[in-house]
Design a protein around this motif. Structure first.
Motif, PDB file in Angstrom:
ATOM      1  N   VAL A 356     -10.755   6.049   5.820  1.00  0.00           N
ATOM      2  CA  VAL A 356     -10.318   4.837   5.134  1.00  0.00           C
ATOM      3  C   VAL A 356      -9.435   5.250   3.964  1.00  0.00           C
ATOM      4  O   VAL A 356      -9.663   6.291   3.337  1.00  0.00           O
ATOM      5  CB  VAL A 356     -11.498   3.982   4.629  1.00  0.00           C
ATOM      6  CG1 VAL A 356     -12.274   3.397   5.790  1.00  0.00           C
ATOM      7  CG2 VAL A 356     -12.427   4.777   3.708  1.00  0.00           C
ATOM      8  N   ALA A 357      -8.419   4.440   3.695  1.00  0.00           N
ATOM      9  CA  ALA A 357      -7.498   4.709   2.590  1.00  0.00           C
ATOM     10  C   ALA A 357      -7.565   3.567   1.588  1.00  0.00           C
ATOM     11  O   ALA A 357      -7.625   2.390   1.969  1.00  0.00           O
ATOM     12  CB  ALA A 357      -6.072   4.873   3.111  1.00  0.00           C
ATOM     13  N   MET A 358      -7.538   3.915   0.316  1.00  0.00           N
ATOM     14  CA  MET A 358      -7.665   2.938  -0.764  1.00  0.00           C
ATOM     15  C   MET A 358      -6.564   3.182  -1.788  1.00  0.00           C
ATOM     16  O   MET A 358      -6.159   4.323  -2.008  1.00  0.00           O
ATOM     17  CB  MET A 358      -9.034   3.063  -1.435  1.00  0.00           C
ATOM     18  CG  MET A 358     -10.201   2.943  -0.484  1.00  0.00           C
ATOM     19  SD  MET A 358     -11.778   3.447  -1.240  1.00  0.00           S
ATOM     20  CE  MET A 358     -11.988   2.179  -2.493  1.00  0.00           C
ATOM     21  N   ALA A 359      -6.114   2.112  -2.446  1.00  0.00           N
ATOM     22  CA  ALA A 359      -5.074   2.273  -3.468  1.00  0.00           C
ATOM     23  C   ALA A 359      -5.400   1.456  -4.704  1.00  0.00           C
ATOM     24  O   ALA A 359      -5.803   1.990  -5.729  1.00  0.00           O
ATOM     25  CB  ALA A 359      -3.718   1.887  -2.899  1.00  0.00           C
ATOM     26  N   ARG A 360      -5.227   0.116  -4.617  1.00  0.00           N
ATOM     27  CA  ARG A 360      -5.354  -0.711  -5.824  1.00  0.00           C
ATOM     28  C   ARG A 360      -6.726  -0.616  -6.463  1.00  0.00           C
ATOM     29  O   ARG A 360      -6.840  -0.559  -7.695  1.00  0.00           O
ATOM     30  CB  ARG A 360      -5.022  -2.171  -5.477  1.00  0.00           C
ATOM     31  CG  ARG A 360      -3.563  -2.417  -5.184  1.00  0.00           C
ATOM     32  CD  ARG A 360      -3.322  -3.818  -4.655  1.00  0.00           C
ATOM     33  NE  ARG A 360      -3.915  -3.987  -3.330  1.00  0.00           N
ATOM     34  CZ  ARG A 360      -3.947  -5.146  -2.677  1.00  0.00           C
ATOM     35  NH1 ARG A 360      -3.440  -6.234  -3.241  1.00  0.00           N
ATOM     36  NH2 ARG A 360      -4.470  -5.228  -1.478  1.00  0.00           N
ATOM     37  N   ALA A 361      -7.782  -0.603  -5.662  1.00  0.00           N
ATOM     38  CA  ALA A 361      -9.123  -0.528  -6.232  1.00  0.00           C
ATOM     39  C   ALA A 361      -9.316   0.755  -7.031  1.00  0.00           C
ATOM     40  O   ALA A 361     -10.027   0.770  -8.045  1.00  0.00           O
ATOM     41  CB  ALA A 361     -10.179  -0.622  -5.129  1.00  0.00           C
ATOM     42  N   LEU A 362      -8.657   1.843  -6.605  1.00  0.00           N
ATOM     43  CA  LEU A 362      -8.780   3.104  -7.317  1.00  0.00           C
ATOM     44  C   LEU A 362      -7.900   3.161  -8.554  1.00  0.00           C
ATOM     45  O   LEU A 362      -8.170   3.938  -9.477  1.00  0.00           O
ATOM     46  CB  LEU A 362      -8.457   4.268  -6.388  1.00  0.00           C
ATOM     47  CG  LEU A 362      -9.417   4.459  -5.205  1.00  0.00           C
ATOM     48  CD1 LEU A 362      -9.011   5.669  -4.370  1.00  0.00           C
ATOM     49  CD2 LEU A 362     -10.851   4.599  -5.676  1.00  0.00           C
ATOM     50  N   LEU A 363      -6.857   2.359  -8.601  1.00  0.00           N
ATOM     51  CA  LEU A 363      -6.090   2.251  -9.838  1.00  0.00           C
ATOM     52  C   LEU A 363      -6.955   1.627 -10.932  1.00  0.00           C
ATOM     53  O   LEU A 363      -6.900   2.031 -12.096  1.00  0.00           O
ATOM     54  CB  LEU A 363      -4.829   1.409  -9.630  1.00  0.00           C
ATOM     55  CG  LEU A 363      -3.731   1.997  -8.749  1.00  0.00           C
ATOM     56  CD1 LEU A 363      -2.567   1.020  -8.634  1.00  0.00           C
ATOM     57  CD2 LEU A 363      -3.250   3.340  -9.288  1.00  0.00           C
ATOM     58  N   ARG A 364      -7.749   0.628 -10.548  1.00  0.00           N
ATOM     59  CA  ARG A 364      -8.644  -0.004 -11.521  1.00  0.00           C
ATOM     60  C   ARG A 364      -9.779   0.939 -11.910  1.00  0.00           C
ATOM     61  O   ARG A 364     -10.144   1.036 -13.078  1.00  0.00           O
ATOM     62  CB  ARG A 364      -9.212  -1.309 -10.936  1.00  0.00           C
ATOM     63  CG  ARG A 364     -10.170  -2.068 -11.876  1.00  0.00           C
ATOM     64  CD  ARG A 364      -9.422  -2.714 -13.017  1.00  0.00           C
ATOM     65  NE  ARG A 364     -10.305  -3.297 -14.014  1.00  0.00           N
ATOM     66  CZ  ARG A 364     -10.686  -4.569 -14.048  1.00  0.00           C
ATOM     67  NH1 ARG A 364     -10.278  -5.407 -13.098  1.00  0.00           N
ATOM     68  NH2 ARG A 364     -11.452  -5.017 -15.016  1.00  0.00           N
ATOM     69  N   GLU A 365     -10.324   1.654 -10.909  1.00  0.00           N
ATOM     70  CA  GLU A 365     -11.483   2.521 -11.134  1.00  0.00           C
ATOM     71  C   GLU A 365     -11.307   3.829 -10.363  1.00  0.00           C
ATOM     72  O   GLU A 365     -11.705   3.926  -9.203  1.00  0.00           O
ATOM     73  CB  GLU A 365     -12.760   1.831 -10.658  1.00  0.00           C
ATOM     74  CG  GLU A 365     -13.056   0.496 -11.322  1.00  0.00           C
ATOM     75  CD  GLU A 365     -14.196  -0.217 -10.612  1.00  0.00           C
ATOM     76  OE1 GLU A 365     -15.346  -0.092 -11.076  1.00  0.00           O
ATOM     77  OE2 GLU A 365     -13.914  -0.881  -9.595  1.00  0.00           O
ATOM     78  N   PRO A 366     -10.715   4.842 -10.983  1.00  0.00           N
ATOM     79  CA  PRO A 366     -10.518   6.112 -10.270  1.00  0.00           C
ATOM     80  C   PRO A 366     -11.820   6.756  -9.809  1.00  0.00           C
ATOM     81  O   PRO A 366     -11.805   7.557  -8.868  1.00  0.00           O
ATOM     82  CB  PRO A 366      -9.811   6.988 -11.314  1.00  0.00           C
ATOM     83  CG  PRO A 366      -9.146   6.024 -12.241  1.00  0.00           C
ATOM     84  CD  PRO A 366     -10.072   4.843 -12.308  1.00  0.00           C
ATOM     85  N   ASP A 367     -12.937   6.414 -10.424  1.00  0.00           N
ATOM     86  CA  ASP A 367     -14.222   7.001 -10.034  1.00  0.00           C
ATOM     87  C   ASP A 367     -15.027   6.104  -9.102  1.00  0.00           C
ATOM     88  O   ASP A 367     -16.227   6.318  -8.915  1.00  0.00           O
ATOM     89  CB  ASP A 367     -15.059   7.325 -11.279  1.00  0.00           C
ATOM     90  CG  ASP A 367     -15.449   6.070 -12.066  1.00  0.00           C
ATOM     91  OD1 ASP A 367     -14.842   4.994 -11.838  1.00  0.00           O
ATOM     92  OD2 ASP A 367     -16.364   6.171 -12.907  1.00  0.00           O
TER      93      ASP A 367
END
Length: 401
Positions: A356-367
């Motif tokens: 699975v690939a994620m982008a925007r959610a990890l911009l908000r919360e890198p951890d």
């Protein structure tokens, strides 16, 4: 807005479904888990070179638990950039990229370089070089016409992908992701709407796919099995007359038969004609307008709502289309689009997707990955406002973080 805890079509997977947080093979590479930080242009490469900010950006995502983080985007030629400060793959860029991959590896994650040529999406005004497309056309982003790519251009750009992949190995990358989506160069040739050529690169799907297949073959021949090779492929351009899933599935089959890629990351939308088809949620027209100089700023304010359209957000919003590809292919697939919660990740695994690939959610919360692993019920704080998108011009970040 769909509840992230209950993605559409969710059902428990059978015994033996991979654990998204277990180790996984990707070609010759072993990842610590099945999560990938998707490529999002960072806007942190002044002078087309790696900055301390870019290193820190990817170090944070690696420290936050992803299996692999993707540097976006590394152009294979200087005219293939969407703006002049984007990295383009040349020997001068290698030391900075090595510093970045060393930082990512120190946190236990792998690093991938997204390589490609922006084609008609490139900003000819910023690059001070004509953008290239299958045919001459007007680019509203740079307010200039593109130049029709010659066969020599196609050969040069194909060879440049191979060179970029070799430089990625020198820079310590574990993988490269070939950009075959969003109506960048290879994707624009796939699109029947954009590709109106009458030579051997136009007309039939077989002809229109020659660039994508040739680029992937050149990269594989260059790297062998030294690193993993992924490709980001449009399932659907999201515009009338563009590439549709029926044709894209066939392109995916050819890439599988060619043996040129280890996995496909399935995407959608056209950066040239309909960028929000991939970024579901709110359409930040006002923020986009403010990010552009005049006269583009006025143009975005006047007609932006027709170009920057809002699409309702739901978890796993590309899953329905991606299922068609999963049913037709044996090749490992990466599910992208609305992956923010553990149930969605588990659903992807149960449906046969390997990553699975994620982008925007990890911009908000890198951890976020580490937090979900520790507590599966952890919700994402991303509200899908998409106001992060205009920040690519000044340093990509979540405006709410």
């Amino acid at each position: 807005m769909t509840d992230p805890a209950s993605p559409p079509g969710h059902r428990p997977g059978p015994a033996g479904v991979p654990d998204v947080f277990g180790t996984a093979r990707l070609g010759p590479l072993t990842l610590r888990n099945r999560t990938i930080k998707a490529a999002t242009f960072e806007g942190m490469s002044r002078g087309a070179l790696v900055s301390d900010e870019l290193v820190g950006f990817h170090r944070r995502h690696a420290a936050g638990g992803v299996g692999m983080t993707t540097v976006a985007y590394c152009a294979v030629q200087p005219e293939g950039r969407t703006e002049r400060d984007q990295i383009w793959m040349r020997p001068e860029a290698v030391p900075g990229l090595r510093r970045l991959t060393d930082a990512v590896h120190a946190e236990g994650a792998a690093a991938s370089a997204q390589i490609g040529h922006a084609g008609p999406v490139a900003n000819g005004r910023s690059n001070r070089a004509p953008s290239l497309a299958p045919v001459g056309m007007f680019n509203p982003q740079s307010m200039r016409r593109t130049r029709a790519a010659t066969e020599d251009d196609i050969r040069r750009i194909t060879d440049a992908h191979a060179t970029a992949a070799r430089l990625a190995i020198e820079a310590g990358f574990d993988a490269v992701e070939i950009h075959l989506g969003h109506n960048y160069f290879a994707s624009s040739f796939l699109s029947p709407r954009i590709n109106r050529r009458e030579d051997g690169y136009g007309g039939s799907l077989e002809n229109r796919a020659k660039v994508a297949r040739g680029v992937a073959r050149a990269v594989r021949d260059e790297v062998g099995d030294r690193i993993a090779v992924l490709a980001k492929l449009n399932m659907d351009d999201g515009v009338r007359g563009g590439l549709r899933p029926e044709e894209s599935v066939q392109v995916a089959r050819w890439l599988q038969e060619d043996g040129s890629v280890d996995a496909l990351e399935l995407t959608a939308g056209s950066s040239l004609l309909n960028p929000m088809y991939l970024f579901r949620g709110d359409a930040p027209v006002r923020e986009f307008a403010a990010a552009f100089p005049q006269p583009q700023r006025l143009g975005v304010r006047l007609v932006g709502k027709r170009f920057i359209r809002a699409y309702p957000y739901q978890e796993a919003f590309l899953l329905e289309t991606a299922r068609r590809f999963r049913a037709e292919l044996e090749l490992p697939l990466v599910l992208l689009g609305g992956i923010t919660a553990r149930p969605t990740m588990d659903l992807a695994m149960a449906e046969g997707f390997q990553f699975v690939a994620m982008a925007r959610a990890l911009l908000r919360e890198p951890d976020l990955i580490d937090r979900i692993r520790a507590e599966p019920a952890t919700p994402s704080l991303c509200v899908h406002c998409n106001k992060c998108m205009p920040t690519i011009f000044s340093g990509t970040h979540c405006v709410l973080a």
